[in-house]
Write a protein that holds these residues in place. Structure first.
Motif, PDB file in Angstrom:
ATOM      1  N   PRO A   1       0.799  -1.235   0.000  1.00 21.80           N
ATOM      2  CA  PRO A   1       0.000   0.000   0.000  1.00 21.80           C
ATOM      3  C   PRO A   1       0.827   1.278   0.000  1.00 21.80           C
ATOM      4  CG  PRO A   1      -0.095  -1.074   2.143  1.00 21.80           C
ATOM      5  CD  PRO A   1       0.586  -2.033   1.218  1.00 21.80           C
ATOM      6  N   ASP A   2       2.116   1.212   0.357  1.00 22.27           N
ATOM      7  CA  ASP A   2       2.936   2.416   0.283  1.00 22.27           C
ATOM      8  C   ASP A   2       3.623   2.561  -1.072  1.00 22.27           C
ATOM      9  OD1 ASP A   2       4.532   0.245   0.635  1.00 22.27           O
ATOM     10  OD2 ASP A   2       5.686   1.046   2.318  1.00 22.27           O
ATOM     11  N   ARG A   3       3.366   1.626  -1.986  1.00 21.02           N
ATOM     12  CA  ARG A   3       3.881   1.742  -3.349  1.00 21.02           C
ATOM     13  C   ARG A   3       2.767   1.784  -4.385  1.00 21.02           C
ATOM     14  NH1 ARG A   3       8.813   0.951  -4.887  1.00 21.02           N
ATOM     15  NH2 ARG A   3       8.240  -0.322  -6.693  1.00 21.02           N
ATOM     16  N   LEU A   4       1.533   1.655  -3.934  1.00 25.62           N
ATOM     17  CA  LEU A   4       0.380   1.731  -4.830  1.00 25.62           C
ATOM     18  C   LEU A   4      -0.770   2.382  -4.081  1.00 25.62           C
ATOM     19  CD1 LEU A   4      -1.153   0.991  -7.469  1.00 25.62           C
ATOM     20  CD2 LEU A   4      -1.785  -1.151  -6.344  1.00 25.62           C
ATOM     21  N   SER A   5      -1.267   3.471  -4.619  1.00 27.14           N
ATOM     22  CA  SER A   5      -2.385   4.195  -4.022  1.00 27.14           C
ATOM     23  C   SER A   5      -3.559   4.161  -4.992  1.00 27.14           C
ATOM     24  CB  SER A   5      -1.982   5.643  -3.718  1.00 27.14           C
ATOM     25  OG  SER A   5      -3.064   6.371  -3.202  1.00 27.14           O
ATOM     26  N   VAL A   6      -4.759   3.919  -4.462  1.00 20.50           N
ATOM     27  CA  VAL A   6      -5.962   3.799  -5.285  1.00 20.50           C
ATOM     28  C   VAL A   6      -6.960   4.872  -4.860  1.00 20.50           C
ATOM     29  CG1 VAL A   6      -7.856   2.304  -6.016  1.00 20.50           C
ATOM     30  CG2 VAL A   6      -5.595   1.322  -5.571  1.00 20.50           C
ATOM     31  N   VAL A   7      -7.497   5.586  -5.839  1.00 23.34           N
ATOM     32  CA  VAL A   7      -8.517   6.611  -5.622  1.00 23.34           C
ATOM     33  C   VAL A   7      -9.787   6.159  -6.330  1.00 23.34           C
ATOM     34  CG1 VAL A   7      -9.179   9.000  -6.081  1.00 23.34           C
ATOM     35  CG2 VAL A   7      -6.841   8.469  -5.377  1.00 23.34           C
ATOM     36  N   LEU A   8     -10.911   6.170  -5.627  1.00 26.32           N
ATOM     37  CA  LEU A   8     -12.182   5.695  -6.163  1.00 26.32           C
ATOM     38  C   LEU A   8     -13.125   6.870  -6.395  1.00 26.32           C
ATOM     39  CD1 LEU A   8     -12.735   2.671  -3.742  1.00 26.32           C
ATOM     40  CD2 LEU A   8     -11.549   2.672  -5.941  1.00 26.32           C
ATOM     41  N   VAL A   9     -13.792   6.855  -7.544  1.00 29.38           N
ATOM     42  CA  VAL A   9     -14.764   7.893  -7.889  1.00 29.38           C
ATOM     43  C   VAL A   9     -16.033   7.210  -8.372  1.00 29.38           C
ATOM     44  CG1 VAL A   9     -15.280   9.897  -9.325  1.00 29.38           C
ATOM     45  CG2 VAL A   9     -12.931   9.505  -8.535  1.00 29.38           C
TER      46      VAL A   9
ATOM     47  N   THR B   1      -8.783   7.417  -1.037  1.00 31.10           N
ATOM     48  CA  THR B   1      -9.817   8.426  -1.257  1.00 31.10           C
ATOM     49  C   THR B   1     -11.009   7.787  -1.945  1.00 31.10           C
ATOM     50  OG1 THR B   1      -8.069  10.079  -1.571  1.00 31.10           O
ATOM     51  CG2 THR B   1     -10.296  10.710  -2.218  1.00 31.10           C
ATOM     52  N   HIS B   2     -12.206   8.165  -1.511  1.00 28.19           N
ATOM     53  CA  HIS B   2     -13.434   7.738  -2.185  1.00 28.19           C
ATOM     54  C   HIS B   2     -14.333   8.952  -2.343  1.00 28.19           C
ATOM     55  CE1 HIS B   2     -17.659   6.111  -2.195  1.00 28.19           C
ATOM     56  NE2 HIS B   2     -17.123   5.534  -3.250  1.00 28.19           N
ATOM     57  N   LEU B   3     -14.744   9.202  -3.575  1.00 29.67           N
ATOM     58  CA  LEU B   3     -15.587  10.358  -3.892  1.00 29.67           C
ATOM     59  C   LEU B   3     -16.861   9.877  -4.561  1.00 29.67           C
ATOM     60  CD1 LEU B   3     -15.932  13.508  -4.242  1.00 29.67           C
ATOM     61  CD2 LEU B   3     -14.960  13.170  -6.527  1.00 29.67           C
ATOM     62  N   THR B   4     -17.988  10.374  -4.073  1.00 34.61           N
ATOM     63  CA  THR B   4     -19.281  10.150  -4.713  1.00 34.61           C
ATOM     64  C   THR B   4     -19.769  11.473  -5.281  1.00 34.61           C
ATOM     65  OG1 THR B   4     -19.788   8.387  -3.136  1.00 34.61           O
ATOM     66  CG2 THR B   4     -21.619   9.280  -4.400  1.00 34.61           C
ATOM     67  N   ALA B   5     -20.231  11.443  -6.522  1.00 31.46           N
ATOM     68  CA  ALA B   5     -20.582  12.684  -7.223  1.00 31.46           C
ATOM     69  C   ALA B   5     -21.941  13.201  -6.777  1.00 31.46           C
ATOM     70  CB  ALA B   5     -20.565  12.451  -8.727  1.00 31.46           C
ATOM     71  N   ASN B   6     -22.047  13.572  -5.505  1.00 27.08           N
ATOM     72  CA  ASN B   6     -23.300  14.139  -5.005  1.00 27.08           C
ATOM     73  C   ASN B   6     -23.078  15.369  -4.136  1.00 27.08           C
ATOM     74  OD1 ASN B   6     -22.171  12.985  -2.756  1.00 27.08           O
ATOM     75  ND2 ASN B   6     -23.804  11.501  -2.413  1.00 27.08           N
ATOM     76  N   ASP B   7     -21.828  15.834  -4.033  1.00 26.16           N
ATOM     77  CA  ASP B   7     -21.511  17.004  -3.215  1.00 26.16           C
ATOM     78  C   ASP B   7     -20.610  17.926  -4.034  1.00 26.16           C
ATOM     79  OD1 ASP B   7     -20.781  18.902  -1.382  1.00 26.16           O
ATOM     80  OD2 ASP B   7     -20.210  17.491   0.190  1.00 26.16           O
TER      81      ASP B   7
END
Length: 329
Positions: free
Chosen positions: A42-50, A77-83
């Motif tokens: 996890p310190d060599r691969l970061s995942v961002v969710l949208v 990070t996790h982002l939902t497109a409602n804000d």
């Protein structure tokens, strides 16, 4: 037969999953997140969710989307497109991350920098000397002098720069947000940040994995056009012999295609318990018969494969003292 593999670094840098509603796009993205997390620290691969679909499923009901992947330690990070406020903050943070990586990489190549900073599977922290402890320092003459260890010059460490994968579900909802959608005012900001990832991500170690429906305005965007890896999912069938969702075709940059059937990582494992052993009378003529199947007792639904994997990855990250990557939000 066998597993289907694709290398984002070698064959990418970006992947597009295309298929109609109900074809298994979201489940395939979840499986991709699980596969990426199982292959790297996890310190060599970061995942961002949208999640672009505003927290609702394809039929308009509530849906988990990519939220079920947030227990994986690689997900920052996790982002939902409602804000709209949170969406604009995410777009600014992602753009700032691209600029930071451009300054760190400079005119060099992220691949060589990332490979050169590879760490072993188990990290052991160095022993620190006590404050003021003396250390031997060789002098030009034959005299041995003592110098405090605190005065020794420590080599400067370069900032950590893990590979970053941005996973977007339902890219169509960001390209053409529905009227009345809460995230509609800020959808353009998020799309501009994702287009910057599509243009500049290869040199900076940032990959884009997006899912979208066939056709529409999404085909005119840079994330769609610059995706060198493509997955085309089949439309869901209605008959009893229809293929399960997740069946499709993986196309590599050189044009080679491989059909595959995606697995399900969020299906709950049924919990059962075999009843206690019992003693029954057995006649001699039936000694050669196969044993009778013992009845089982249902205990309800158990955890998912994704949850079990996330728990194992969390324990492994603690064992190797992996550094936590900060979130974009």
């Amino acid at each position: 037969r066998g597993p289907v593999t694709a290398d984002l670094a070698a064959d990418g840098p970006h992947l597009l999953v295309e298929g109609p509603a109900g074809s298994g796009r979201t489940e395939l993205l979840r499986a991709l997140v699980a596969s990426l997390a199982a292959a790297e620290r996890p310190d060599r691969l970061s995942v961002v969710l949208v999640d672009g679909r505003d927290g609702t499923g394809a039929s308009g009901g509530p849906g988990d989307g990519l939220r079920v992947c947030t227990d994986v330690p690689h997900v920052t990070t996790h982002l939902t497109a409602n804000d709209p406020v949170r969406m604009r903050e995410f777009a600014q943070s992602l753009s700032a991350e691209l600029k930071r990586r451009a300054e760190l990489v400079g005119r060099g190549d992220f691949g060589s920098r990332h490979t050169g900073r590879a760490v072993p599977g188990r990290v052991v922290a160095p022993r620190e000397s006590a404050s003021g402890a003396a250390d031997l320092d060789s002098a030009p003459s034959a005299t041995i002098r003592l110098r405090p260890a605190a005065h020794r010059r420590q080599p400067e460490r370069q900032p950590s720069l893990p590979r970053l994968v941005v996973v977007v579900d339902d890219l169509d909802a960001l390209v053409s947000p529905a009227l009345g959608s809460p995230g509609r005012p800020a959808a353009g900001s998020v799309m501009r940040a994702l287009e910057a990832v599509a243009r500049e991500g290869e040199r900076l170690g940032v990959h884009l994995v997006a899912a979208a429906g066939p056709g529409g305005r999404t085909a005119e965007t840079e994330p769609y056009r610059l995706a060198s890896l493509r997955v085309t999912l089949d439309a869901p069938g209605t008959g009893a012999d229809a293929p399960a969702p997740g069946r499709g075709l993986l196309t590599l940059p050189d044009g080679r295609s491989t059909p595959f059937q995606g697995g399900r990582v969020t299906g709950r494992i049924p919990r059962t318990a075999t009843l206690r052993p019992t003693v029954v009378a057995l006649d001699w003529p039936r000694m050669g018969d196969p044993p009778t199947r013992r009845p089982v007792r249902e205990l309800g639904n158990g955890p998912t494969d994704l949850a079990l994997l996330a728990s194992a990855l969390e324990r492994a990250a603690k064992e190797v003292a992996a550094t936590e990557v900060p979130s974009l939000l």
